[in-house]
Design an enzyme around this catalytic site. Structure first.
Site, PDB file in Angstrom:
ATOM      1  N   ASN A 156       0.577  -0.118  24.996  1.00  0.00           N
ATOM      2  CA  ASN A 156       1.151   0.602  23.876  1.00  0.00           C
ATOM      3  C   ASN A 156       0.679   2.047  23.920  1.00  0.00           C
ATOM      4  OD1 ASN A 156       2.313   0.965  21.073  1.00  0.00           O
ATOM      5  ND2 ASN A 156       2.413  -1.276  21.241  1.00  0.00           N
ATOM      6  N   PHE A 180       3.959   4.222  15.790  1.00  0.00           N
ATOM      7  CA  PHE A 180       2.635   4.740  16.119  1.00  0.00           C
ATOM      8  C   PHE A 180       2.695   6.100  16.794  1.00  0.00           C
ATOM      9  CE2 PHE A 180       1.654   0.099  16.201  1.00  0.00           C
ATOM     10  CZ  PHE A 180       0.643   0.108  15.263  1.00  0.00           C
ATOM     11  N   PRO A 185       7.357  -2.497  20.308  1.00  0.00           N
ATOM     12  CA  PRO A 185       7.893  -1.150  20.081  1.00  0.00           C
ATOM     13  C   PRO A 185       6.915  -0.281  19.310  1.00  0.00           C
ATOM     14  CG  PRO A 185       9.634  -2.748  19.818  1.00  0.00           C
ATOM     15  CD  PRO A 185       8.367  -3.533  20.026  1.00  0.00           C
ATOM     16  N   CYS A 186       6.746   0.953  19.813  1.00  0.00           N
ATOM     17  CA  CYS A 186       5.624   1.774  19.350  1.00  0.00           C
ATOM     18  C   CYS A 186       6.060   2.999  18.564  1.00  0.00           C
ATOM     19  CB  CYS A 186       4.797   2.222  20.556  1.00  0.00           C
ATOM     20  SG  CYS A 186       5.784   3.087  21.806  1.00  0.00           S
ATOM     21  N   GLN A 187       7.349   3.107  18.186  1.00  0.00           N
ATOM     22  CA  GLN A 187       7.796   4.339  17.538  1.00  0.00           C
ATOM     23  C   GLN A 187       7.003   4.654  16.280  1.00  0.00           C
ATOM     24  OE1 GLN A 187       9.755   1.979  18.728  1.00  0.00           O
ATOM     25  NE2 GLN A 187      11.628   2.795  19.637  1.00  0.00           N
TER      26      GLN A 187
END
Length: 345
Positions: free
Chosen positions: A116, A79, A75-77
Site C-alpha cells: 500500500n 490514504f 485501494p489506497c486513494q
C-alpha cells in the site's frame, strides 16, 4: 506449486511478479472490469468481478477456492497524500484494509503479501492487520521500499509487508541497486539505479497524438494546442515549467507557483522516472513529458517504466489501460519480494 489469490488484483502487476518468482496464480478479485479482463487474459483464471463491500470475507473465502498466499493492495486513494485533505482519514475505501485483515483471519493462508502507500503505516487499520497476523501465528516484516532500489526504473515508494505462518522470522529482501552517489554504488557493491533511458531509450519516436504502426500501446495522447505550446518551452532532459513564459502557464500554476512543481516537467534520461500514476499521459498532472520529444509519455513507455513486458495483454481503451498501468505494483519488485518469500515456504 504455491497458489496465490490476489485480492484487489487490478491488471496483475503484483501477480505477474509472483508468477515469475515461481508461484501459481489461481484467482483474484477486482471491481474494475477491464483490469479484471486483463488479469484473466494473462493468467487464464477467473476474477471475481465484485465490489468488496458487496461480498463478505466469508463469501469471498468460499468463492476463491483453495490458496496458500493472499496477496494484494486494498485501494489506497483515501490514504493518498494528495487526497487526504479532501477525503480525510475516514474515507470509506480505507476500510478495505480491515477487509483484507478479515480475509486473513478467515482463510489463514500460509503467507501474506500486502502492499500500500506509505501513509498506511501510521493508520490504526494497519495496526489492526498486524494484530491479526500476530494472533494467528504469523511472523512478519514490513518496510517502505523504493522500487528504484530493486532495479525498477522508477522512484516509487510503497509500504510492503510479507508474513508467513508458523516460522520464527521473516525478512524482506535487501536492495540490489542504489543511488548513483551512494557509498555502496561508489564502492561497486551495488549497481546504480536503472534509468528512463534503460527502459524506453530504444523505442521509436512518435508524434503527439500518434500511435506507432508496430506497437498499438506506443501511443501518445493528443494534447490541446496550449499544452503543446507550454511543452515546447520546457528544456530537454529534465526541464521544468520554470522556463515557460508566465503568460503561457495555466491559471492554477500562476496562482500557486510553488505547488505541483513537476507539472509539465520532462523526465531525465539518466535518472529513474517519477512515480507513474494513472494519468501519466497528461503533462499537467506531473513530470510526464518525454525527455526529448514534445509530447507526454505513451502507454508503452508507462508500462515499461512499471516493468511490464511488452506482450502483456492490457484490455480496454487508452484511459482504462493507463489506469491499469498506473495502479499496478511494479512486477519486477514483486518478483524479487516473491523470491524471498518462497524461501520461507
Amino acid at each position: 506449486m504455491v497458489r496465490v489469490f490476489d485480492l484487489f488484483c487490478g491488471a496483475g502487476g503484483l501477480s505477474y511478479g509472483l508468477f515469475k518468482a515461481g508461484f501459481k496464480i489461481v484467482g483474484g478479485l477486482d471491481k474494475f472490469d477491464y483490469a479484471a479482463y486483463t488479469f484473466e487474459s494473462e493468467f487464464k483464471v477467473r476474477v471475481i468481478k465484485e465490489d468488496a463491500f458487496r461480498i463478505s470475507p466469508e463469501e469471498l473465502y468460499y468463492s476463491a477456492g483453495s490458496f496458500d498466499v493472499l496477496a494484494g493492495c486494498p485501494p489506497c486513494q483515501g490514504f493518498s497524500s494528495i487526497r487526504v485533505s479532501r477525503f480525510g482519514p475516514e474515507d470509506i475505501r480505507n476500510d478495505l484494509v480491515l477487509y483484507y485483515a478479515r480475509v486473513v483471519e478467515k482463510a489463514k493462508p500460509a503467507a501474506v503479501f500486502f502492499e500500500n502507500v506509505p501513509r498506511v503505516v501510521k493508520d490504526a487499520r494497519f495496526a489492526y492487520l498486524l494484530k491479526v497476523l500476530s494472533e494467528n501465528g504469523y511472523s512478519y516484516d514490513y518496510r517502505i521500499l523504493n522500487a528504484a532500489d530493486y532495479g525498477v526504473p522508477q522512484r516509487r515508494k510503497r509500504l510492503v509487508l510479507i508474513a508467513v505462518r508458523g516460522v520464527r522470522k521473516v525478512e524482506l529482501p535487501e536492495p540490489d541497486h542504489g543511488a548513483p552517489d551512494s557509498p555502496a554504488v561508489r564502492k561497486g557493491v551495488l549497481p546504480p539505479w536503472k534509468t528512463v533511458r534503460d527502459a524506453i531509450g530504444d523505442l521509436p519516436p512518435v508524434e503527439d497524438g500518434e500511435c506507432h504502426p508496430s506497437d498499438s500501446l506506443h501511443c501518445a495522447k493528443k494534447l490541446n494546442p496550449h499544452y503543446k505550446e507550454i511543452i515546447r518551452h520546457v528544456p530537454k532532459n529534465g526541464g521544468s515549467r520554470d522556463s515557460v513564459p508566465e503568460e503561457l502557464l495555466l491559471p492554477t500554476h500562476r496562482k500557486h507557483a510553488d505547488s505541483f512543481k513537476d507539472a509539465f516537467g520532462r523526465l531525465w534520461w539518466d535518472r529513474p522516472s517519477v512515480t507513474i500514476t494513472t494519468k501519466f499521459y497528461d503533462p499537467s498532472n506531473g513530470r510526464f513529458v518525454h525527455p526529448e520529444q514534445d509530447r507526454a509519455l505513451t502507454l508503452r513507455e508507462g508500462a515499461r517504466l512499471q516493468t511490464f513486458p511488452d506482450d502483456y495483454p492490457f484490455q480496454g481503451s487508452f484511459t482504462r489501460i493507463a489506469r491499469q498501468i498506473g495502479e499496478a505494483f511494479p512486477p519486477l519488485l514483486a518478483e524479487k519480494i516473491g523470491r524471498k518469500l518462497r524461501e520461507y515456504l
